[in-house]
Design an enzyme around this catalytic site. Structure first.
Site, PDB file in Angstrom:
ATOM      1  N   GLU A 167       0.841  -1.202   0.000  1.00 38.59           N
ATOM      2  CA  GLU A 167       0.000   0.000   0.000  1.00 38.59           C
ATOM      3  C   GLU A 167       0.871   1.246   0.000  1.00 38.59           C
ATOM      4  OE1 GLU A 167      -2.599   1.473  -0.443  1.00 38.59           O
ATOM      5  OE2 GLU A 167      -4.318   0.817   0.721  1.00 38.59           O
ATOM      6  N   ASP A 168       0.367   2.307  -0.572  1.00 37.18           N
ATOM      7  CA  ASP A 168       1.112   3.558  -0.539  1.00 37.18           C
ATOM      8  C   ASP A 168       1.074   4.191   0.848  1.00 37.18           C
ATOM      9  OD1 ASP A 168      -1.589   3.983  -0.809  1.00 37.18           O
ATOM     10  OD2 ASP A 168      -1.422   5.622  -2.231  1.00 37.18           O
TER      11      ASP A 168
ATOM     12  N   ASP B  32      -3.496   5.416   6.625  1.00 39.58           N
ATOM     13  CA  ASP B  32      -3.976   6.639   7.260  1.00 39.58           C
ATOM     14  C   ASP B  32      -4.871   6.210   8.436  1.00 39.58           C
ATOM     15  OD1 ASP B  32      -5.472   9.060   7.728  1.00 39.58           O
ATOM     16  OD2 ASP B  32      -4.955   9.753   5.750  1.00 39.58           O
TER      17      ASP B  32
ATOM     18  N   PHE C 247      -1.285  16.465   4.243  1.00 35.76           N
ATOM     19  CA  PHE C 247      -1.860  15.863   3.037  1.00 35.76           C
ATOM     20  C   PHE C 247      -0.760  15.730   1.992  1.00 35.76           C
ATOM     21  CE2 PHE C 247      -4.178  15.250  -0.801  1.00 35.76           C
ATOM     22  CZ  PHE C 247      -5.356  14.639  -0.423  1.00 35.76           C
TER      23      PHE C 247
ATOM     24  N   ARG D 195      -0.465  12.046  -9.183  1.00 35.10           N
ATOM     25  CA  ARG D 195       0.085  10.712  -8.939  1.00 35.10           C
ATOM     26  C   ARG D 195       1.464  10.542  -9.571  1.00 35.10           C
ATOM     27  NH1 ARG D 195      -3.983   7.279  -6.850  1.00 35.10           N
ATOM     28  NH2 ARG D 195      -6.088   7.627  -7.645  1.00 35.10           N
TER      29      ARG D 195
HETATM   30  C1  PRP Z   1      -5.920   5.899  -0.356  1.00 36.74           C
HETATM   31  C2  PRP Z   1      -4.620   5.148  -0.197  1.00 36.74           C
HETATM   32  C3  PRP Z   1      -4.991   4.032   0.738  1.00 36.74           C
HETATM   33  C4  PRP Z   1      -6.064   4.656   1.605  1.00 36.74           C
HETATM   34  C5  PRP Z   1      -5.496   5.041   2.915  1.00 36.74           C
HETATM   35  O1  PRP Z   1      -6.642   5.271  -1.337  1.00 36.74           O
HETATM   36  O2  PRP Z   1      -4.134   4.661  -1.419  1.00 36.74           O
HETATM   37  O3  PRP Z   1      -5.546   2.955   0.029  1.00 36.74           O
HETATM   38  O4  PRP Z   1      -6.544   5.819   0.919  1.00 36.74           O
HETATM   39  O5  PRP Z   1      -6.457   5.602   3.745  1.00 36.74           O
HETATM   40  P1  PRP Z   1      -7.064   4.900   5.026  1.00 36.74           P
HETATM   41  O6  PRP Z   1      -5.924   4.304   5.820  1.00 36.74           O
HETATM   42  O7  PRP Z   1      -7.697   6.034   5.766  1.00 36.74           O
HETATM   43  O8  PRP Z   1      -8.056   3.871   4.614  1.00 36.74           O
HETATM   44  P2  PRP Z   1      -7.894   5.916  -2.088  1.00 36.74           P
HETATM   45  O9  PRP Z   1      -9.124   5.307  -1.519  1.00 36.74           O
HETATM   46  O10 PRP Z   1      -7.783   7.398  -2.065  1.00 36.74           O
HETATM   47  O11 PRP Z   1      -7.758   5.339  -3.555  1.00 36.74           O
HETATM   48  P3  PRP Z   1      -6.513   5.349  -4.553  1.00 36.74           P
HETATM   49  O12 PRP Z   1      -5.543   4.314  -4.023  1.00 36.74           O
HETATM   50  O13 PRP Z   1      -7.124   4.943  -5.850  1.00 36.74           O
HETATM   51  O14 PRP Z   1      -5.926   6.734  -4.584  1.00 36.74           O
END
Ligand code: PRP
Length: 184
Positions: free
Chosen positions: A92-93, A96, A145, A158
């Site tokens: 995962e990136d 949060d 952010f 991105r």
């Molecule tokens: C972002 C990110 C994680 C998640 C983290 O994804 O890539 O998957 O939010 O947040 P959390 O810990 O509060 O759940 P997003 O839903 O924005 O989709 P994306 O990966 O397509 O950008």
């Protein structure tokens, strides 16, 4: 926009993570599972920095009503691979609140992998709403952010090679359309 982590610093840390995973899972042919879309850049770099045989796959989830964070997720795209008996590393990136990662871990974990580990490039523990501690963490970051290196704001940024801090002033006219920056 202010750079939080430059491309060179990211590359160094990603190589360290890749070495750690390669050493922990040597001879296991692990399956790296990227969570779309945010993980696509990290996954490509992590995979190429590993020096053991491994496979990759991707899935995508979406929360019902983001911001409300009910914890309910929908599987938008499923894996191609069968994870039963495999040593899996979820990639995962960012972690949060942890809600997305927990949902993905539960989905993959219910399919009988031999082992399951979590690898995140960025960890933001101050925002955590569920108990979850990834085994592999690139950087612990403050509650700002961030975009770039796969991370977006309204699908933008991105492609940036650095991870940068996005502030309200950076948005200009966009802020009227996308609301305030409330997460990541
Ligand atoms: C972002 C990110 C994680 C998640 C983290 O994804 O890539 O998957 O939010 O947040 P959390 O810990 O509060 O759940 P997003 O839903 O924005 O989709 P994306 O990966 O397509 O950008």
């Amino acid at each position: 926009m202010r750079t939080l982590l430059g491309a060179a610093e990211i590359a160094t840390r990603v190589a360290e993570l890749a070495q750690q995973i390669s050493s922990d899972l040597a001879d296991q042919n692990p399956l790296l599972v990227g969570v779309l879309k945010g993980s696509y850049v990290f996954m490509a770099d992590l995979s190429r920095a590993m020096d053991i045989a491994h496979e990759i796959d991707f899935l995508a989830v979406s929360s019902y009503g983001k911001g409300t964070s009910s914890g309910a997720f929908r599987l938008l795209k499923d894996l191609s691979a069968d994870v039963a008996g495999r040593n899996v590393v979820i990639v995962e990136d960012i972690c949060d609140t942890g809600l997305s990662l927990r949902a993905v871990r539960d989905i993959v974990g219910s399919r009988d992998p031999a082992s399951l580990r979590l690898c995140v490039l960025l960890d933001k523990p101050s925002r955590r709403r569920v108990q979850l501690q990834p085994e592999y963490v690139g950087f612990t970051v403050p509650d700002v952010f961030v975009v770039g290196y796969g991370l977006d704001y309204a699908e933008r940024y991105r492609h940036l090679p650095d991870i940068v801090i996005l502030e309200a002033g950076d948005l200009g006219q966009d802020s009227a359309h996308h609301g305030e920056i409330s997460r990541r």
